[in-house]
Design an enzyme around this catalytic site. Structure first.
Site, PDB file in Angstrom:
ATOM      1  CB  CYS A   1      -5.172   1.335  -2.483  1.00 57.44           C
ATOM      2  SG  CYS A   1      -3.891   1.393  -1.221  1.00 57.44           S
TER       3      CYS A   1
ATOM      4  CB  CYS B   1      -1.885  -3.650   3.034  1.00 53.89           C
ATOM      5  SG  CYS B   1      -3.420  -3.243   2.181  1.00 53.89           S
TER       6      CYS B   1
ATOM      7  CG  ASP C   1      -5.203   1.805   2.043  1.00 55.74           C
ATOM      8  OD1 ASP C   1      -6.297   2.363   1.899  1.00 55.74           O
ATOM      9  OD2 ASP C   1      -5.060   0.571   2.070  1.00 55.74           O
TER      10      ASP C   1
ATOM     11  CB  CYS D   1      -8.393  -1.495   3.661  1.00 49.07           C
ATOM     12  SG  CYS D   1      -6.750  -2.185   3.372  1.00 49.07           S
TER      13      CYS D   1
END
Length: 323
Positions: free
Chosen positions: A52, A129, A54, A79
């Protein structure tokens, strides 16, 4: 307001109030500089998720005499969920030793972000995450210990979200005779979050998928059942007619499936020592291990239970002898 996680307003409701608060007002965001060390050791670790884009940077101030994390902060490049997860992760590390911090899993992070213990803090597709939060802890610990990050992982993890290893999955599937992905999710929680580990095409590419692991074990189970049926059809399945090696394997399989799980749950175990022919009975010699060695029932109830199970499953006269 950090709303880059949203896919329409309805999805916002899938985030706990704790997550929303930490998205907008993280309490542990920032950096730690060498000027703040004051005799402590400063560790700075970076980790990024290729799936992603991140990334998170973790700062630790560690007392080298006690290995205790005196201060923990983070920076996140990602995010809102990554910010909230990283904020909680940094908080959970505080005042723990490095080894204790390594025990913090992504599930610990996610559960700490829940408003209700029974309701997930984030949608399943955002579970990765909190996985990143776990990985950056491992990276920081590896820097502090001066070892490769991979050496801190002793098992091959299939489901990163629930931290379920390949060995655990194989054991649970075999022991409980699971035959569907739904059963695997129910028993282990693997595949219950982002679902990337279930089959190809998910959020992240995996080396091993649950569908492949299940198919392989189902194939093994079918082959074993077919072999057993062939033996029984030929009349070769009788315990009395088996070789010593076959007898040992038969007894071992019953101990492993029906006896050891119960004993292990109480901190004990049993070892098969030998099998010999007595007068119209087969003597199965065993040795107790762990808590079973001092248990008052090891020569009464437990012994009778093992003897009854072996006799019933093997359809043969069995006497269990403790050595």
């Amino acid at each position: 307001m950090a709303r880059d996680d949203l896919i329409g307003g309805a999805l916002w409701e899938e985030y706990s109030q704790e997550v929303q608060k930490r998205m907008n007002q993280p309490s542990n965001m920032g950096e730690i500089t060498e000027s703040e060390a004051l005799g402590n050791r400063l560790i700075i670790a970076d980790f990024g998720a290729e799936s992603c884009g991140d990334a998170v940077r973790l700062y630790w101030l560690i007392d080298p005499k006690t290995d205790q994390i005196k201060k923990s902060k983070f920076k996140s490049f990602g995010c809102g969920t990554a910010i909230a997860s990283s904020d909680m992760m940094a908080e959970l590390c505080m005042n723990k030793t490095v080894d204790d911090a390594l025990k913090i899993t992504n599930i610990d992070v996610e559960k700490a972000l829940r408003d209700n213990p029974d309701i997930p803090a984030v949608p399943g597709q955002k579970m990765h995450c909190s996985v990143m939060a776990y990985d950056v802890i491992k990276k920081a610990a590896s820097i502090y210990k001066g070892v490769d990050m991979d050496t801190l992982e002793s098992e091959f993890i299939v489901c990163e979200c629930a931290r379920v290893s390949q060995d655990t999955l194989q054991e649970v599937i075999k022991l409980n005779k699971l035959s569907s992905i739904e059963e695997i999710v129910d028993f282990t929680k693997a595949g219950g979050f982002c679902k990337s580990c279930i089959k190809p095409g998910g959020h992240e590419k995996k080396d091993i998928y649950l569908v492949d692991l299940l198919a392989e074990l189902l194939q093994e189970r079918t082959a074993e059942e077919n072999a057993r049926k062939i033996i029984e059809a030929k009349g070769e399945g009788k315990f009395e007619a088996m070789s010593l090696v076959q007898k040992i394997k038969s007894v071992e399989s019953i101990l492993e499936e029906y006896i050891r799980p119960t004993l292990k749950a109480d901190g004990g175990n049993v070892e098969l020592i030998d099998i010999n022919d007595g007068n119209s009975v087969f003597n199965v010699l065993i040795k107790y291990q762990g808590e079973c060695m001092s248990c008052s029932m090891n020569t009464t109830t437990t012994l009778a239970g093992i003897e009854d199970m072996l006799s019933f499953k093997l359809k043969a006269p069995i006497k269990v002898v403790v050595t």
